[in-house]
Write a protein that holds these residues in place. Structure first.
Motif, PDB file in Angstrom:
ATOM      1  N   SER A  25       0.827  -1.213   0.000  1.00 44.42           N
ATOM      2  CA  SER A  25       0.000   0.000   0.000  1.00 44.42           C
ATOM      3  C   SER A  25       0.859   1.259   0.000  1.00 44.42           C
ATOM      4  N   ILE A  26       1.888   1.248   0.803  1.00 43.81           N
ATOM      5  CA  ILE A  26       2.770   2.413   0.866  1.00 43.81           C
ATOM      6  C   ILE A  26       3.447   2.630  -0.488  1.00 43.81           C
ATOM      7  N   LEU A  27       3.893   1.551  -1.103  1.00 38.91           N
ATOM      8  CA  LEU A  27       4.548   1.644  -2.405  1.00 38.91           C
ATOM      9  C   LEU A  27       3.605   2.187  -3.478  1.00 38.91           C
ATOM     10  N   VAL A  28       2.377   1.723  -3.480  1.00 41.40           N
ATOM     11  CA  VAL A  28       1.397   2.182  -4.474  1.00 41.40           C
ATOM     12  C   VAL A  28       1.034   3.641  -4.246  1.00 41.40           C
ATOM     13  N   MET A  29       0.888   4.042  -3.000  1.00 43.42           N
ATOM     14  CA  MET A  29       0.449   5.409  -2.678  1.00 43.42           C
ATOM     15  C   MET A  29       1.598   6.414  -2.617  1.00 43.42           C
ATOM     16  N   PHE A  30       2.855   5.966  -2.610  1.00 45.17           N
ATOM     17  CA  PHE A  30       4.002   6.858  -2.474  1.00 45.17           C
ATOM     18  C   PHE A  30       4.019   7.998  -3.502  1.00 45.17           C
ATOM     19  N   PRO A  31       3.720   7.731  -4.792  1.00 46.36           N
ATOM     20  CA  PRO A  31       3.731   8.851  -5.750  1.00 46.36           C
ATOM     21  C   PRO A  31       2.698   9.932  -5.421  1.00 46.36           C
ATOM     22  N   ILE A  32       1.639   9.567  -4.732  1.00 45.86           N
ATOM     23  CA  ILE A  32       0.607  10.545  -4.381  1.00 45.86           C
ATOM     24  C   ILE A  32       0.997  11.263  -3.101  1.00 45.86           C
ATOM     25  N   SER A  33       1.245  10.474  -2.046  1.00 43.05           N
ATOM     26  CA  SER A  33       1.603  11.063  -0.765  1.00 43.05           C
ATOM     27  C   SER A  33       2.048   9.941   0.170  1.00 43.05           C
ATOM     28  N   LEU A  34       3.152  10.158   0.853  1.00 47.80           N
ATOM     29  CA  LEU A  34       3.638   9.166   1.804  1.00 47.80           C
ATOM     30  C   LEU A  34       2.666   9.019   2.974  1.00 47.80           C
ATOM     31  N   LEU A  35       2.098  10.122   3.430  1.00 46.72           N
ATOM     32  CA  LEU A  35       1.113  10.079   4.505  1.00 46.72           C
ATOM     33  C   LEU A  35      -0.117   9.274   4.085  1.00 46.72           C
ATOM     34  N   ALA A  36      -0.579   9.498   2.850  1.00 51.18           N
ATOM     35  CA  ALA A  36      -1.718   8.730   2.336  1.00 51.18           C
ATOM     36  C   ALA A  36      -1.375   7.245   2.278  1.00 51.18           C
ATOM     37  N   GLY A  37      -0.132   6.918   1.934  1.00 52.50           N
ATOM     38  CA  GLY A  37       0.311   5.525   1.904  1.00 52.50           C
ATOM     39  C   GLY A  37       0.223   4.876   3.266  1.00 52.50           C
ATOM     40  N   TYR A  38       0.665   5.600   4.302  1.00 52.58           N
ATOM     41  CA  TYR A  38       0.592   5.068   5.662  1.00 52.58           C
ATOM     42  C   TYR A  38      -0.860   4.874   6.106  1.00 52.58           C
ATOM     43  N   ILE A  39      -1.694   5.827   5.769  1.00 52.88           N
ATOM     44  CA  ILE A  39      -3.103   5.740   6.170  1.00 52.88           C
ATOM     45  C   ILE A  39      -3.790   4.573   5.465  1.00 52.88           C
ATOM     46  N   VAL A  40      -3.584   4.476   4.147  1.00 52.23           N
ATOM     47  CA  VAL A  40      -4.194   3.378   3.384  1.00 52.23           C
ATOM     48  C   VAL A  40      -3.670   2.034   3.887  1.00 52.23           C
ATOM     49  N   ALA A  41      -2.387   1.949   4.160  1.00 51.47           N
ATOM     50  CA  ALA A  41      -1.794   0.700   4.660  1.00 51.47           C
ATOM     51  C   ALA A  41      -2.427   0.282   5.982  1.00 51.47           C
ATOM     52  N   ALA A  42      -2.580   1.245   6.892  1.00 51.88           N
ATOM     53  CA  ALA A  42      -3.180   0.929   8.194  1.00 51.88           C
ATOM     54  C   ALA A  42      -4.628   0.478   8.041  1.00 51.88           C
ATOM     55  N   VAL A  43      -5.390   1.186   7.217  1.00 52.18           N
ATOM     56  CA  VAL A  43      -6.805   0.841   7.026  1.00 52.18           C
ATOM     57  C   VAL A  43      -6.940  -0.532   6.375  1.00 52.18           C
ATOM     58  N   LEU A  44      -6.142  -0.804   5.340  1.00 56.05           N
ATOM     59  CA  LEU A  44      -6.237  -2.105   4.667  1.00 56.05           C
ATOM     60  C   LEU A  44      -5.809  -3.248   5.587  1.00 56.05           C
ATOM     61  N   LEU A  46      -5.838  -3.351   8.944  1.00 54.49           N
ATOM     62  CA  LEU A  46      -6.858  -3.537   9.984  1.00 54.49           C
ATOM     63  C   LEU A  46      -8.124  -4.165   9.402  1.00 54.49           C
ATOM     64  N   GLY A  47      -8.466  -3.805   8.163  1.00 54.85           N
ATOM     65  CA  GLY A  47      -9.623  -4.423   7.503  1.00 54.85           C
ATOM     66  C   GLY A  47      -9.399  -5.907   7.254  1.00 54.85           C
ATOM     67  N   CYS A  48      -8.193  -6.268   6.815  1.00 53.41           N
ATOM     68  CA  CYS A  48      -7.880  -7.683   6.591  1.00 53.41           C
ATOM     69  C   CYS A  48      -7.928  -8.474   7.899  1.00 53.41           C
ATOM     70  N   VAL A  49      -7.379  -7.901   8.954  1.00 57.00           N
ATOM     71  CA  VAL A  49      -7.400  -8.568  10.262  1.00 57.00           C
ATOM     72  C   VAL A  49      -8.841  -8.741  10.739  1.00 57.00           C
ATOM     73  N   ALA A  50      -9.643  -7.694  10.579  1.00 60.30           N
ATOM     74  CA  ALA A  50     -11.052  -7.783  10.995  1.00 60.30           C
ATOM     75  C   ALA A  50     -11.776  -8.878  10.224  1.00 60.30           C
ATOM     76  N   LEU A  51     -11.542  -8.972   8.917  1.00 67.49           N
ATOM     77  CA  LEU A  51     -12.187 -10.027   8.121  1.00 67.49           C
ATOM     78  C   LEU A  51     -11.739 -11.415   8.560  1.00 67.49           C
ATOM     79  N   LEU A  52     -10.447 -11.584   8.814  1.00 68.28           N
ATOM     80  CA  LEU A  52      -9.961 -12.885   9.275  1.00 68.28           C
ATOM     81  C   LEU A  52     -10.628 -13.300  10.584  1.00 68.28           C
ATOM     82  N   LEU A  53     -10.791 -12.346  11.483  1.00 70.41           N
ATOM     83  CA  LEU A  53     -11.391 -12.655  12.783  1.00 70.41           C
ATOM     84  C   LEU A  53     -12.898 -12.878  12.682  1.00 70.41           C
ATOM     85  N   LEU A  54     -13.571 -12.047  11.902  1.00 68.15           N
ATOM     86  CA  LEU A  54     -15.028 -12.158  11.786  1.00 68.15           C
ATOM     87  C   LEU A  54     -15.463 -13.398  11.001  1.00 68.15           C
ATOM     88  N   MET A  55     -14.634 -13.830  10.065  1.00 65.18           N
ATOM     89  CA  MET A  55     -15.016 -14.958   9.222  1.00 65.18           C
ATOM     90  C   MET A  55     -14.520 -16.300   9.746  1.00 65.18           C
TER      91      MET A  55
END
Length: 154
Positions: A25-44, A46-55
């Motif tokens: 996520s950080i690599l994909v978002m780096f050209p746009i914004s490093l901060l956006a990369g960190y935010i997207v990485a954290a959200v994705l 945490l979303g993956c972890v939530a899905l693993l736990l809920l399912m």
């Protein structure tokens, strides 16, 4: 009354493997914004972890009913349960698996329990259930099938 309950939580390795979404996520978002990369990485992540736990599916045996994931069946409709561990379990999950069987197979729970279905109207010849405690689950099913476990002792 026989009881069994197990939640098939993902292994710790699944959470580590899922963490690969962070650098991607950080690599994909780096050209746009490093901060956006960190935010997207954290959200994705945490979303993956939530899905693993809920399912994570549940295997339980309560009140004369076996539940594996969303499926349920009365133990009176089941035959003798067998536990399989190691290479035997791999064979049951792989080459010996009947396509008509109901199966709850989980990659991080390597043991399985096979239970024949006695109902002639049921298209599934047996249930194959992944578990981390195969011997305990098979014993619980077999105990709950016996009529003396259903009657109060006097």
């Amino acid at each position: 009354m026989t009881h069994f309950h197990e939640r098939l939580w993902p292994s710790p390795m699944m959470f580590i493997a899922t963490a690969l979404v962070i650098p991607a996520s950080i690599l994909v978002m780096f050209p746009i914004s490093l901060l956006a990369g960190y935010i997207v990485a954290a959200v994705l992540y945490l979303g993956c972890v939530a899905l693993l736990l809920l399912m994570a599916p549940t295997v339980s045996l309560n009140d004369g009913e076996l539940r594996a994931g969303r499926a349920r069946i009365p133990v009176t409709m089941l035959g003798e349960a067998e536990a399989f561990i190691g290479e035997e379990a791999a064979q049951k999950r792989g080459p010996e698996l009947n396509a008509r069987a109901y199966f709850l197979i989980n990659g991080w729970a390597k043991q399985v329990v096979q239970v024949p279905v006695l109902d002639e109207n049921d298209p599934a010849p047996y249930w194959l259930i992944s578990t981390r405690r195969a011997k305990e689950l098979a014993a619980a099913i077999n105990r709950s099938r016996r009529p003396e476990t259903l009657k109060p002792r006097g």
